[in-house]
Design a protein around this motif. Structure first.
Motif, PDB file in Angstrom:
ATOM      1  N   SER A   1      -0.296 -15.520  20.254  1.00 17.74           N
ATOM      2  CA  SER A   1      -1.042 -14.872  19.164  1.00 17.74           C
ATOM      3  C   SER A   1      -0.165 -14.229  18.263  1.00 17.74           C
ATOM      4  O   SER A   1      -0.417 -13.893  17.404  1.00 17.74           O
ATOM      5  N   GLY A   2       1.314 -14.134  18.657  1.00 19.81           N
ATOM      6  CA  GLY A   2       2.413 -13.446  17.817  1.00 19.81           C
ATOM      7  C   GLY A   2       1.984 -11.881  17.773  1.00 19.81           C
ATOM      8  O   GLY A   2       2.738 -11.348  17.268  1.00 19.81           O
ATOM      9  N   GLN A   3       1.558 -11.419  18.643  1.00 18.21           N
ATOM     10  CA  GLN A   3       1.476  -9.902  19.093  1.00 18.21           C
ATOM     11  C   GLN A   3       2.336  -9.414  20.351  1.00 18.21           C
ATOM     12  O   GLN A   3       2.492 -10.086  21.146  1.00 18.21           O
ATOM     13  N   TRP A   4       2.556  -8.075  20.265  1.00 18.67           N
ATOM     14  CA  TRP A   4       3.147  -7.509  21.314  1.00 18.67           C
ATOM     15  C   TRP A   4       2.438  -7.450  22.746  1.00 18.67           C
ATOM     16  O   TRP A   4       1.038  -7.533  22.670  1.00 18.67           O
ATOM     17  N   THR A   5       3.086  -7.876  23.562  1.00 12.78           N
ATOM     18  CA  THR A   5       2.444  -7.878  24.886  1.00 12.78           C
ATOM     19  C   THR A   5       2.710  -6.787  25.754  1.00 12.78           C
ATOM     20  O   THR A   5       3.965  -6.083  25.500  1.00 12.78           O
ATOM     21  N   ASN A   6       1.824  -6.095  26.526  1.00 15.28           N
ATOM     22  CA  ASN A   6       1.917  -4.692  26.878  1.00 15.28           C
ATOM     23  C   ASN A   6       2.938  -4.942  28.120  1.00 15.28           C
ATOM     24  O   ASN A   6       3.024  -5.920  28.797  1.00 15.28           O
ATOM     25  N   PHE A   7       3.892  -4.152  28.219  1.00 14.09           N
ATOM     26  CA  PHE A   7       5.217  -4.077  29.189  1.00 14.09           C
ATOM     27  C   PHE A   7       4.830  -4.311  30.505  1.00 14.09           C
ATOM     28  O   PHE A   7       5.380  -5.027  31.149  1.00 14.09           O
ATOM     29  N   PRO A   8       3.757  -3.726  31.155  1.00 13.14           N
ATOM     30  CA  PRO A   8       3.330  -4.029  32.595  1.00 13.14           C
ATOM     31  C   PRO A   8       3.164  -5.586  32.792  1.00 13.14           C
ATOM     32  O   PRO A   8       3.854  -6.283  33.793  1.00 13.14           O
ATOM     33  N   ASP A   9       2.338  -6.129  31.875  1.00  8.00           N
ATOM     34  CA  ASP A   9       2.054  -7.760  31.961  1.00  8.00           C
ATOM     35  C   ASP A   9       3.421  -8.411  32.043  1.00  8.00           C
ATOM     36  O   ASP A   9       3.632  -9.346  32.542  1.00  8.00           O
ATOM     37  N   ALA A  10       4.204  -8.123  30.848  1.00  8.25           N
ATOM     38  CA  ALA A  10       5.614  -8.748  30.732  1.00  8.25           C
ATOM     39  C   ALA A  10       6.454  -8.544  31.838  1.00  8.25           C
ATOM     40  O   ALA A  10       7.020  -9.557  32.216  1.00  8.25           O
ATOM     41  N   LEU A  11       6.561  -7.205  32.319  1.00  8.43           N
ATOM     42  CA  LEU A  11       7.320  -7.028  33.426  1.00  8.43           C
ATOM     43  C   LEU A  11       7.084  -7.746  34.787  1.00  8.43           C
ATOM     44  O   LEU A  11       7.735  -8.472  35.426  1.00  8.43           O
ATOM     45  N   PHE A  12       5.531  -7.916  35.031  1.00 11.29           N
ATOM     46  CA  PHE A  12       5.031  -8.566  35.950  1.00 11.29           C
ATOM     47  C   PHE A  12       5.622 -10.065  36.073  1.00 11.29           C
ATOM     48  O   PHE A  12       5.847 -10.578  36.999  1.00 11.29           O
ATOM     49  N   THR A  13       5.435 -10.774  34.779  1.00 12.67           N
ATOM     50  CA  THR A  13       5.751 -11.923  34.488  1.00 12.67           C
ATOM     51  C   THR A  13       7.285 -12.327  34.797  1.00 12.67           C
ATOM     52  O   THR A  13       7.602 -13.213  35.417  1.00 12.67           O
ATOM     53  N   ALA A  14       8.044 -11.504  34.000  1.00 15.74           N
ATOM     54  CA  ALA A  14       9.488 -11.540  34.353  1.00 15.74           C
ATOM     55  C   ALA A  14      10.011 -11.296  35.864  1.00 15.74           C
ATOM     56  O   ALA A  14      10.833 -12.061  36.347  1.00 15.74           O
ATOM     57  N   THR A  15       9.125 -10.506  36.485  1.00 20.93           N
ATOM     58  CA  THR A  15       9.618 -10.251  37.983  1.00 20.93           C
ATOM     59  C   THR A  15       9.170 -11.574  38.716  1.00 20.93           C
ATOM     60  O   THR A  15       9.777 -12.262  39.434  1.00 20.93           O
ATOM     61  N   SER A  16       8.114 -12.054  38.310  1.00 28.69           N
ATOM     62  CA  SER A  16       7.486 -13.182  39.140  1.00 28.69           C
ATOM     63  C   SER A  16       8.401 -14.444  38.869  1.00 28.69           C
ATOM     64  O   SER A  16       8.556 -15.223  39.826  1.00 28.69           O
ATOM     65  N   ALA A  17       8.901 -14.729  37.829  1.00 31.58           N
ATOM     66  CA  ALA A  17       9.672 -15.575  37.396  1.00 31.58           C
ATOM     67  C   ALA A  17      11.137 -15.535  37.992  1.00 31.58           C
ATOM     68  O   ALA A  17      11.705 -16.442  38.478  1.00 31.58           O
ATOM     69  N   THR A  18      11.744 -14.285  37.845  1.00 30.94           N
ATOM     70  CA  THR A  18      13.031 -14.036  38.327  1.00 30.94           C
ATOM     71  C   THR A  18      13.110 -14.235  39.596  1.00 30.94           C
ATOM     72  O   THR A  18      13.972 -14.795  40.361  1.00 30.94           O
TER      73      THR A  18
END
Length: 453
Positions: free
Chosen positions: A41-58
């Motif tokens: 969408s080109g919008q900022w993602t709220n940090f908890p969702d981004a952090l969760f995804t980054a943790t899950s990927a790493t």
């Protein structure tokens, strides 16, 4: 300033460096995923969702709070893919490989930290092992991508099919479980390919090879696959892995024989689905059938497989197969009234059993404790909460569909469990205790027995 920075780093133990390294990668990945460039969408993602995804990927888990295929842009997907590759190989493996390519000297401290990171049995040959790991990863992921391309290219076109083949090959080999199939084929994950032997067998082989462990590959390579000449570690990994690959699928096939989800499948397709789900439960996170439709006995069995996981020094998580071995050998020695743990003409040292008990108890407490917190924070059923926490702490990624609806508090519980599962129980414990423990002396306390049982 540079000298102060080096002094601070030198004061850190190897396990502390591992903890800080993974935390730094997760935070940086979370920041990148929170930017407008990472979302469709080109919008900022709220940090908890981004952090969760980054943790899950790493942490190569695969649990998601937003759909990977539809929410993230190409940049966001590439960030996730990079985090998966770093997390699967281990960030220190990647760092050492960069040192090797650039010709920089690798000191004893870096070698020791690398040994701690991948659980190598010895300090010697770490750089050679790193080269071997890099070549092996490149080979297996490339072969997997080629095989998957034969199915994905006709379905999605050349460019998109090749990209999806590479993405899913890396995700499978690193035991991550991230997929891009939502809205493309089936109901997400690999349900569209439930009866496709090429996709199923390719993904399963990538999961199995990635989950065996880097120095198991090396041992098999050096001894040309001759089982009798391999190290005890390799023998235990291969035997236990073989048992876990054969027995649980048959149990799932029997448990779910009357489940409606399988009614439209032929007997060979049902058996293939049972083998795939059993293999995937060992920390991979893909599914070819609706997990919620499976019987409760199958769900309980899959939780057990999640917690066992793969093998030490691999891309997989969980307690590890080599943790299970000393526990079962201890039971056998107790039944036989033996004083030692014996297998394949060798005996295990007492430290192996102590570590196995520590890991088993810690994982069980986190698994159950996390489930209790989820039921309190969000009122989910106990079975769903246990399934979710087993998936998180064992870095699997399978879910009964409750992850996107969890509160921020529950998401942070899962973030901690995923982080703990990736860095490892003993690494976490040693990072906080090894600088404070008393040095072992030669004196020993008086021996006294207690009544047990």
């Amino acid at each position: 300033m540079e000298r102060i920075r080096r002094l601070r780093l030198s004061a850190l133990s190897s396990t502390q460096i591992i903890l800080i390294g993974y935390a730094a990668i997760i935070l940086f990945g979370g920041f990148l995923l929170s930017t407008p460039l990472a979302s469709e969408s080109g919008q900022w993602t709220n940090f908890p969702d981004a952090l969760f995804t980054a943790t899950s990927a790493t942490c190569v888990t695969g649990l998601i709070v937003v759909p990977t295929a539809t929410y993230w842009s190409l940049f966001g997907e590439l960030v996730i893919l990079a985090l998966i590759q770093i997390g699967g190989m281990g960030f220190l493996t990647m760092a050492v490989m960069i040192f090797v390519v650039t010709g920089r000297r690798i000191g004893l401290r870096q070698r020791f930290t690398m040994q701690e990171s991948i659980g190598a049995p010895a300090l010697g040959g770490i750089v050679r092992l790193t080269r071997f790991i890099f070549k092996g990863v490149l080979l297996f992921e490339s072969l997997g991508a080629i095989a998957l391309a034969f199915r994905f290219v006709p379905l999605l076109g050349i460019a998109r099919g090749l990209y999806y083949a590479v993405f899913h090959s890396i995700s499978a080999f690193c035991n991550a479980g991230f997929d891009l199939m939502a809205g493309v084929a089936g109901e997400g994950s690999l349900t569209y390919f439930v009866g496709d032997p090429v996709v199923n067998l390719t993904i399963m082989l990538l999961i199995i090879i990635g989950g065996l462990g880097f120095f198991v590959w090396e041992d098999l390579y050096l001894h040309r696959g001759r089982f009798g000449r391999c190290r005890l570690h390799t023998k235990l990994v291969l035997v236990i892995s073989a048992l876990l690959l054969v027995i649980p699928p048959i149990m799932i096939f029997v448990f779910d024989r009357n489940v409606q989800e399988f009614s439209g499948l032929s007997a060979p397709e049902r058996l293939l689905a049972a083998f795939f789900q059993s293999t995937s439960a060992r920390t991979a996170g893909f599914n070819t059938v609706d997990l919620m439709a499976m019987s409760n006995p199958s769900k309980m069995l899959m939780m057990m497989l999640m917690l066992i996981g793969g093998s030490s020094g691999s891309t997989a998580g969980g307690m590890k197969t080599t943790t299970l071995a000393p526990l079962f050998l201890c039971i056998r020695s107790s039944v036989r009234r033996e004083n030692e743990l014996r297998i394949f003409g060798r005996r295990l040292d007492d430290g192996s059993l102590r570590n196995a008990v520590t890991i088993f108890f810690t994982y069980f407490c986190l698994f159950m404790g996390g489930a209790l917190l989820l039921t309190q924070f969000d009122g989910v059923s106990v079975l769903s909460a246990m399934y979710e926490t087993a998936s998180a702490v064992a870095t699997v990624g399978l879910t009964l569909g409750i992850t996107p609806d969890l509160s921020v508090a529950s998401q942070f519980v899962l973030i901690f469990l995923m982080y703990f599962g990736r860095v490892g129980c003993l690494t976490m414990v040693y990072a906080f205790t090894e600088t404070h423990h008393a040095s072992a002396g030669l004196s020993r306390l008086p021996l006294e027995k207690i009544a047990v049982g």
